[in-house]
Design a protein around this motif. Sequence first.
Motif, short mmCIF file in Angstrom:
data_model
loop_
_atom_site.label_atom_id
_atom_site.label_comp_id
_atom_site.label_asym_id
_atom_site.label_seq_id
_atom_site.Cartn_x
_atom_site.Cartn_y
_atom_site.Cartn_z
N SER A 1 -2.45 14.37 3.79
CA SER A 1 -3.86 14.37 3.80
C SER A 1 -4.72 15.33 2.14
N GLN B 1 -3.18 3.69 1.18
CA GLN B 1 -4.01 3.21 0.19
C GLN B 1 -3.67 1.67 -0.70
N HIS B 2 -4.25 1.06 -1.41
CA HIS B 2 -3.67 0.59 -2.55
C HIS B 2 -4.01 0.95 -3.49
N ALA C 1 0.72 -0.94 -0.01
CA ALA C 1 -0.30 -0.19 -0.26
C ALA C 1 0.71 1.05 0.06
N PHE D 1 -5.20 6.03 -6.69
CA PHE D 1 -5.60 5.51 -5.03
C PHE D 1 -7.01 4.88 -5.21
N GLU D 2 -7.54 3.72 -4.24
CA GLU D 2 -8.20 3.07 -4.17
C GLU D 2 -8.98 3.86 -3.59
N VAL D 3 -8.77 5.03 -3.09
CA VAL D 3 -9.92 5.94 -2.28
C VAL D 3 -10.84 6.55 -4.10
N GLU E 1 0.98 5.60 1.24
CA GLU E 1 1.31 6.50 1.53
C GLU E 1 1.65 7.67 1.08
N LEU F 1 -8.21 11.03 0.21
CA LEU F 1 -6.98 10.15 0.32
C LEU F 1 -6.36 11.34 1.85
#
Lengths: 76, 248
Positions: free
Chosen positions: B201, B211-212, B195, B240-242, B197, B207
């Motif tokens: 943020s 995260q994957h 993952a 990013f996954e989000v 970072e 984000l």
Amino acid sequence: MAALFDHDKNREATSAAKVRALEALLIKKGVLGSDSVDAVLSHFETVAGPFNGARIVARAWVDPTYPTPATDSTSI
Amino acid sequence: MRLQHYLGGLENLGPVNFFDKKVFMAEWEKRIFGIHTVMMAESAHLANALPKYPIAQLPTTFKDTWTWASLRTGAEGMQPFEYFKFRYYEKWLMGISQFFVDRGYVAAEELATLTEHYSAYPDAPLPERPNLPLKDQVVRYLHHGDSGLRTPVAPARFTVGDPVYVADPEAADHTRLPGFLRNKKGTITGVYPGAFEYFVSTGPDGLAGPQHVYCVSFHASDIWGADKSEPHTVIYADLFEVYLKPVH
């Protein structure tokens, strides 16, 4: 409208003087050493740069056994 | 969310010049690039980065965190006319100078006065105060970097072949989601191991934390429309996954 995008007539000279003043003040105040910025520039001129890729390509041309992941798909 | 997030697909900006390999448009630009890179190399957050750097022992008066995100937040937060008016490294010079003034390292007046001095005497020398431990740290940082790789805290939500929609979240000044991909449909083409970072943020776009990250492919025609796309063109984006939603 065009006036919004007007630049200082001495655009380059002003920026050059400002960045030099900034570097001088940061050296004076101990944020940078006088050899710090040159260390960065020297790294990208001699250690890390497109010339490394050029060497890989040149080697791949002359050595058919050279493993060249760069010529494979770049996706994972 | 600023216009500068939406350059992809914006017309009348002229052709992309693939052949001009010039990195710096003027010699002075190298100096601000160097100053920024030294700031990253002595940034306070590196004490906890991978690898852990001995930042506390470094003989420097710089005590702040400075990363790529600092620069991006400044540039993406600019008023769009200002953003387009200034060249890339002009924006760096403005943002970094302002940072040092805002944080009290440098007074605006002394910067202005010394700028006048160097305008009048462009060849006047810089102070001569080498700092070998800092130079060594710069070289170490340039070799080892500041890895964002982390241990995943949850399993990956998507797998290769999954169709996905790109989310369209609110964004503050800085986001890692390109505007032109918002609401577009793509396919998961790769799942990066581990993952990642981001430095900070980015707030409302979600984000934060590890995260994957996926390689997502898009047909150009799904982004620009068939009449504005070269056939058989696929665009890849690492996201990013989000920023991704499942297609039901």
